[in-house]
Write an enzyme that holds these catalytic residues in place. Structure first.
Site, mmCIF file in Angstrom:
data_model
loop_
_atom_site.group_PDB
_atom_site.id
_atom_site.type_symbol
_atom_site.label_atom_id
_atom_site.label_comp_id
_atom_site.label_asym_id
_atom_site.label_seq_id
_atom_site.Cartn_x
_atom_site.Cartn_y
_atom_site.Cartn_z
ATOM 1 N N ALA A 4 0.808 -1.224 0.000
ATOM 2 C CA ALA A 4 0.000 0.000 0.000
ATOM 3 C C ALA A 4 0.846 1.282 0.000
ATOM 4 O O ALA A 4 0.309 2.375 -0.075
ATOM 5 C CB ALA A 4 -0.916 0.008 1.218
ATOM 6 N N LYS A 5 2.165 1.164 0.072
ATOM 7 C CA LYS A 5 3.042 2.338 0.136
ATOM 8 C C LYS A 5 3.353 2.855 -1.270
ATOM 9 O O LYS A 5 3.161 2.149 -2.265
ATOM 10 C CB LYS A 5 4.353 1.985 0.851
ATOM 11 C CG LYS A 5 4.171 1.476 2.265
ATOM 12 C CD LYS A 5 3.504 2.494 3.155
ATOM 13 C CE LYS A 5 3.398 1.954 4.576
ATOM 14 N NZ LYS A 5 2.574 2.736 5.428
ATOM 15 N N PRO A 6 3.859 4.101 -1.382
ATOM 16 C CA PRO A 6 4.162 4.658 -2.706
ATOM 17 C C PRO A 6 5.119 3.798 -3.531
ATOM 18 O O PRO A 6 4.993 3.726 -4.739
ATOM 19 C CB PRO A 6 4.792 6.018 -2.386
ATOM 20 C CG PRO A 6 4.215 6.397 -1.065
ATOM 21 C CD PRO A 6 4.061 5.101 -0.324
#
Length: 176
Positions: free
Chosen positions: A142-144
Site C-alpha cells: 500500500a506504500k508509494p
C-alpha cells in the site's frame, strides 16, 4: 544517500534505526500523535518511551511548536531522557525537516524520519531519505513504492551508523 540497508519491513527499519542510535530504556522518542501503530510499537520494542506530539491541521505532520513544548516538558519532568524525534511523513508530504532538525540540534537529539508514505518526494533539491540523520521506509504493497509482500530499508549518509545497522540486521555479526 550513501547507504541503503534493507530489512524485512518498515517496522524493522524503525527498530534498526533506533538500535543503531543506541536508543532504549529510559529514553524518550517524540512522535506524532496521528500515525500508524508501528511508530509507537518500534519505540516500545527497543525499551524507549514514545512521547506523542500534536500534528498540524493542514498536513497532519508533526507540529514543530508542539514538539518544542513536549521536549521542554519532558526534560523538566526528568523521568525519561529526550533522545530522538521520529517524524512520520503523511500523504506524500514530508514533515517540516528544517524546523525539526533545528530543534534536534538545539536539544542534542537525533532525527529518525519515517518516510514510508513520502518516498519519492522532496523538499527543495533534497529528496526524502536524505532529510534526517537516519530515514526509514516500508515497501508494503500500500506504500508509494510497494513490493509484492513486505520489505523495508534504512537510509543514512553516516558510515558508522550504516555499519551498526548491518550488524544489528544480521544478529550482531558485524566486523571490527
Amino acid at each position: 544517500v550513501r547507504h541503503a540497508v534493507s530489512c524485512a519491513n518498515g517496522t524493522d527499519a524503525l527498530v534498526l534505526a533506533l538500535r543503531a542510535l543506541s536508543i532504549g530504556a529510559g529514553d524518550a522518542v517524540f512522535a506524532p500523535s496521528f500515525t500508524f501503530v508501528a511508530t509507537a510499537e518500534a519505540i516500545v520494542l527497543v525499551g524507549a518511551t514514545p512521547v506523542f506530539v500534536d500534528v498540524r491541521e493542514d498536513t497532519f505532520n508533526l507540529c514543530a511548536e508542539s514538539l518544542a513544548a513536549a521536549i521542554e516538558t519532558t526534560r523538566r519532568a526528568g523521568i525519561i531522557t529526550p533522545k530522538a524525534i521520529m517524524p512520520v511523513d503523511l500523504f506524500g508530504q514530508p514533515a517540516d525537516y528544517a524546523e525539526i532538525n533545528r530543534l534536534a540540534e538545539t536539544h542534542g537529539l537525533k532525527v529518525i524520519a519515517d518516510a514510508a508514505q513520502s518516498f519519492g518526494a522532496s523538499i527543495g533539491k533534497r529528496r526524502v531519505g536524505s532529510l534526517a540523520t537516519v530515514s526509514t521506509t516500508s515497501f508494503f504493497p500500500a506504500k508509494p513504492l510497494g513490493c509484492y509482500g513486505d520489505g523495508g530499508a534504512v537510509f543514512t549518509d553516516d558510515d558508522e551508523i550504516a555499519h551498526i545497522l548491518k550488524s544489528v540486521r544480521s544478529h550482531g555479526q558485524g566486523q571490527e
